[in-house]
Write a protein that holds these residues in place. Structure first.
Motif, PDB file in Angstrom:
ATOM      1  N   GLN A   1      -1.069   9.432   1.882  1.00 62.41           N
ATOM      2  CA  GLN A   1       0.476   8.684   2.039  1.00 62.41           C
ATOM      3  C   GLN A   1       1.209   9.348   3.100  1.00 62.41           C
ATOM      4  O   GLN A   1       1.219  10.661   3.314  1.00 62.41           O
ATOM      5  N   PRO A   2       1.975   8.874   3.839  1.00 65.38           N
ATOM      6  CA  PRO A   2       2.648   9.382   4.751  1.00 65.38           C
ATOM      7  C   PRO A   2       3.947  10.155   4.276  1.00 65.38           C
ATOM      8  O   PRO A   2       4.209   9.948   3.261  1.00 65.38           O
TER       9      PRO A   2
ATOM     10  N   MET B   1      18.962   0.131   3.919  1.00 64.44           N
ATOM     11  CA  MET B   1      18.671   1.741   3.937  1.00 64.44           C
ATOM     12  C   MET B   1      19.901   2.469   3.395  1.00 64.44           C
ATOM     13  O   MET B   1      19.649   3.251   2.366  1.00 64.44           O
TER      14      MET B   1
ATOM     15  N   ARG C   1       0.650  -1.266   0.043  1.00 59.04           N
ATOM     16  CA  ARG C   1      -0.042  -0.276   0.014  1.00 59.04           C
ATOM     17  C   ARG C   1       0.629   1.235  -0.080  1.00 59.04           C
ATOM     18  O   ARG C   1       0.299   2.150  -0.477  1.00 59.04           O
ATOM     19  N   LEU C   2       2.150   1.229   0.481  1.00 56.66           N
ATOM     20  CA  LEU C   2       2.568   2.461   0.650  1.00 56.66           C
ATOM     21  C   LEU C   2       3.509   2.674  -0.900  1.00 56.66           C
ATOM     22  O   LEU C   2       3.866   1.620  -1.284  1.00 56.66           O
TER      23      LEU C   2
ATOM     24  N   VAL D   1      -1.142   4.056   9.899  1.00 55.74           N
ATOM     25  CA  VAL D   1      -0.265   4.650   8.975  1.00 55.74           C
ATOM     26  C   VAL D   1      -0.769   3.850   7.636  1.00 55.74           C
ATOM     27  O   VAL D   1      -1.225   4.419   6.627  1.00 55.74           O
ATOM     28  N   ILE D   2      -0.597   2.489   7.736  1.00 54.66           N
ATOM     29  CA  ILE D   2      -0.506   1.686   6.589  1.00 54.66           C
ATOM     30  C   ILE D   2      -2.145   1.470   6.195  1.00 54.66           C
ATOM     31  O   ILE D   2      -2.484   1.623   5.026  1.00 54.66           O
TER      32      ILE D   2
ATOM     33  N   HIS E   1      15.607   8.211   9.636  1.00 47.60           N
ATOM     34  CA  HIS E   1      14.589   8.380   8.670  1.00 47.60           C
ATOM     35  C   HIS E   1      13.538   8.001   9.340  1.00 47.60           C
ATOM     36  O   HIS E   1      13.304   6.921  10.082  1.00 47.60           O
ATOM     37  N   VAL E   2      12.484   8.685   9.289  1.00 50.97           N
ATOM     38  CA  VAL E   2      11.260   8.725   9.902  1.00 50.97           C
ATOM     39  C   VAL E   2      10.108   8.533   9.002  1.00 50.97           C
ATOM     40  O   VAL E   2      10.047   9.213   7.830  1.00 50.97           O
ATOM     41  N   LEU E   3       8.905   7.489   9.275  1.00 46.45           N
ATOM     42  CA  LEU E   3       8.025   7.141   8.375  1.00 46.45           C
ATOM     43  C   LEU E   3       7.067   8.386   8.496  1.00 46.45           C
ATOM     44  O   LEU E   3       6.800   8.660   7.229  1.00 46.45           O
TER      45      LEU E   3
ATOM     46  N   HIS F   1       9.718   0.886   6.290  1.00 47.59           N
ATOM     47  CA  HIS F   1       9.591   0.728   7.852  1.00 47.59           C
ATOM     48  C   HIS F   1       8.372  -0.528   8.096  1.00 47.59           C
ATOM     49  O   HIS F   1       7.911  -0.696   9.113  1.00 47.59           O
TER      50      HIS F   1
ATOM     51  N   VAL G   1       7.352  10.880   4.189  1.00 53.98           N
ATOM     52  CA  VAL G   1       8.671  10.556   4.816  1.00 53.98           C
ATOM     53  C   VAL G   1       9.648  11.918   5.170  1.00 53.98           C
ATOM     54  O   VAL G   1       9.532  12.659   4.134  1.00 53.98           O
TER      55      VAL G   1
ATOM     56  N   PRO H   1       9.614   0.123  14.954  1.00 53.07           N
ATOM     57  CA  PRO H   1       8.824   0.334  13.499  1.00 53.07           C
ATOM     58  C   PRO H   1       8.679   1.931  13.473  1.00 53.07           C
ATOM     59  O   PRO H   1       8.338   2.759  14.631  1.00 53.07           O
ATOM     60  N   GLY H   2       8.912   2.341  12.378  1.00 48.88           N
ATOM     61  CA  GLY H   2       8.664   3.710  12.189  1.00 48.88           C
ATOM     62  C   GLY H   2       9.987   4.754  11.975  1.00 48.88           C
ATOM     63  O   GLY H   2       9.781   5.848  11.420  1.00 48.88           O
ATOM     64  N   THR H   3      10.969   3.953  12.535  1.00 48.08           N
ATOM     65  CA  THR H   3      12.378   4.813  12.397  1.00 48.08           C
ATOM     66  C   THR H   3      13.301   3.842  11.893  1.00 48.08           C
ATOM     67  O   THR H   3      13.217   2.857  12.389  1.00 48.08           O
ATOM     68  N   VAL H   4      14.182   4.251  11.050  1.00 46.12           N
ATOM     69  CA  VAL H   4      15.402   3.509  10.595  1.00 46.12           C
ATOM     70  C   VAL H   4      16.571   4.451  10.826  1.00 46.12           C
ATOM     71  O   VAL H   4      16.740   5.515  10.336  1.00 46.12           O
TER      72      VAL H   4
ATOM     73  N   PHE I   1      13.728  12.701   6.545  1.00 49.74           N
ATOM     74  CA  PHE I   1      15.195  12.647   7.422  1.00 49.74           C
ATOM     75  C   PHE I   1      15.336  13.655   8.300  1.00 49.74           C
ATOM     76  O   PHE I   1      14.901  14.646   8.243  1.00 49.74           O
TER      77      PHE I   1
ATOM     78  N   THR J   1       8.953  -4.203   9.534  1.00 51.04           N
ATOM     79  CA  THR J   1       9.556  -3.997  11.054  1.00 51.04           C
ATOM     80  C   THR J   1       8.389  -4.438  12.037  1.00 51.04           C
ATOM     81  O   THR J   1       8.701  -5.297  13.111  1.00 51.04           O
ATOM     82  N   MET J   2       7.131  -4.184  11.784  1.00 55.01           N
ATOM     83  CA  MET J   2       6.099  -4.418  12.670  1.00 55.01           C
ATOM     84  C   MET J   2       5.794  -6.059  12.748  1.00 55.01           C
ATOM     85  O   MET J   2       5.959  -6.548  13.767  1.00 55.01           O
TER      86      MET J   2
ATOM     87  N   VAL K   1       2.338   2.923  13.196  1.00 53.00           N
ATOM     88  CA  VAL K   1       2.705   2.377  12.007  1.00 53.00           C
ATOM     89  C   VAL K   1       1.256   1.653  11.236  1.00 53.00           C
ATOM     90  O   VAL K   1       1.208   1.779  10.121  1.00 53.00           O
TER      91      VAL K   1
END
Lengths: 93, 103, 162
Positions: free
Chosen positions: C89-90, B94, B34-35, C81-82, C135-137, B43, C92, C118-121, C94, B46-47, C78
């Protein structure tokens, strides 16, 4: 009363099968190479969870070792592919 | 001994955890579809890798402890291993994606 | 100054992993676990030039609890958001975060914590300036992320490893 656990196991199995399908679609469609690697990564985690689910459903302890091995080899595989994307080679001299 | 013989005190929380874990993993993988950009998609799995796997592994511990009638906690190994290794792959992907999108 | 920890960490963890893997506490397995742990520690020593000396383990316990809470919370975030991605759309993005933590083990732990949530890398650390790129979703409030990382994760890690 005791049909509760098999029901939940079947539900979770269906969930994991659907997630594997999602990952498979992304694997086949994925525009860039990193999308395909991400999909493979998701695929092996879902596969490991499916095996564990079979272990719960059949009440056998054998599946634990298979799940552990899938986790090990899946990690090695997807890290090697990510490393290849990052540097162009896996084992650097 | 099969799954139908698991006593209720273990079966009830295990069933709940299995449903939660399955739904979390499904939503996480759905995010792959979906994204619409790779940086958002990274992301999503990871869930399933953290809380989804954690729920399933705790449920597995409960059921196998109830079936063997002693404490069986070797599923902790998989939990720890997945928790430590999944971020490594994500970080490498990444950095690879950042490099490739720059070029 | 750095002091050695109360127990040698690596052999104890290795012995515990061996016992868990065999799923037994029989005396034979305990003996094998101790022998295996000592041998593996001796064999691996030349490969690890920097031994880790974590201290103040009670800080580590609260840190683990906080990380668990954050994983649950951001899983829900997350997921929302999905599921709402058809409408919106989120965004994204840095975030640059200057870090004070310099210990390599602490940085490794921080990277695993940040990426595991989840949500941050974690997407890179400049070794010269010690600035982390995160990186933030769903990026709404940049200052809040900087505050979260520095207060919630970096400070306890500095207490443990420095």
């Amino acid at each position: 009363m005791n049909a509760l656990l098999p029901l939940a196991v079947n539900f979770a199995l269906a969930c994991f099968a659907l997630s594997m399908l999602c990952a498979l679609i992304r694997l086949l469609r994925g525009p860039a190479a990193q999308d395909r690697i991400l999909a493979l990564d998701t695929l092996y985690i879902n596969g490991m969870l499916t095996i564990l689910m079979l272990g719960i459903g059949l009440g056998s302890a054998l599946y634990f070792d298979i799940a552990l091995l899938i986790a090990l080899f899946g990690f090695v595989g997807s890290t090697a592919m990510a490393k290849f994307l990052l540097r162009g080679e896996v084992i650097e001299p | 001994m099969t799954t139908a013989d698991v006593p209720l005190w273990a079966a009830l929380p295990a069933a709940l955890l299995l449903v939660c874990g399955g739904l979390l993993t499904l939503v996480g993988s759905l995010g792959l579809l979906r994204l619409d950009s790779f940086f958002a998609r990274i992301h999503a799995p990871t869930m399933g890798g953290t809380l989804g796997a954690g729920c399933v592994l705790v449920a597995s511990m409960l059921v196998s402890s109830a079936l063997a009638q002693r404490l069986v906690i070797h599923e902790l190994l998989i939990t720890l291993f997945v928790l430590i290794t999944a971020p490594v792959t994500t970080m490498m992907l990444m950095r690879a994606a950042i490099r490739r999108s720059r070029e | 100054m750095k002091r050695p920890p109360l127990v040698p960490l690596l052999p104890v963890v290795l012995a515990l992993v061996w016992l868990l893997l065999n799923d037994s506490l029989a005396p034979g397995h305990v003996l094998l676990a101790i022998a295996f742990a000592l041998l593996a520690t001796a064999a691996v020593r030349p490969l690890r030039p920097l031994p880790a000396w974590p201290r103040r383990l009670h800080v580590a316990v609260t840190l683990c609890w906080h990380v668990f809470l954050d994983i649950v919370r951001s899983n829900i975030g997350v997921g929302r958001v999905i599921l709402g991605a058809t409408k919106r759309q989120p965004t994204v993005g840095f975030v640059m975060i200057p870090l004070d933590l310099r210990d390599p083990h602490g940085l490794a732990m921080l990277s695993v914590i940040v990426t595991g949530t989840p949500g941050t890398v974690w997407s890179g650390l400049d070794p010269a300036t010690n600035v982390l790129t995160l990186h933030v979703l769903d990026l709404q409030d940049e200052a809040a992320w900087v505050h979260t990382i520095k207060q919630r994760y970096e400070r306890p890690l500095m207490e443990i490893f420095e």
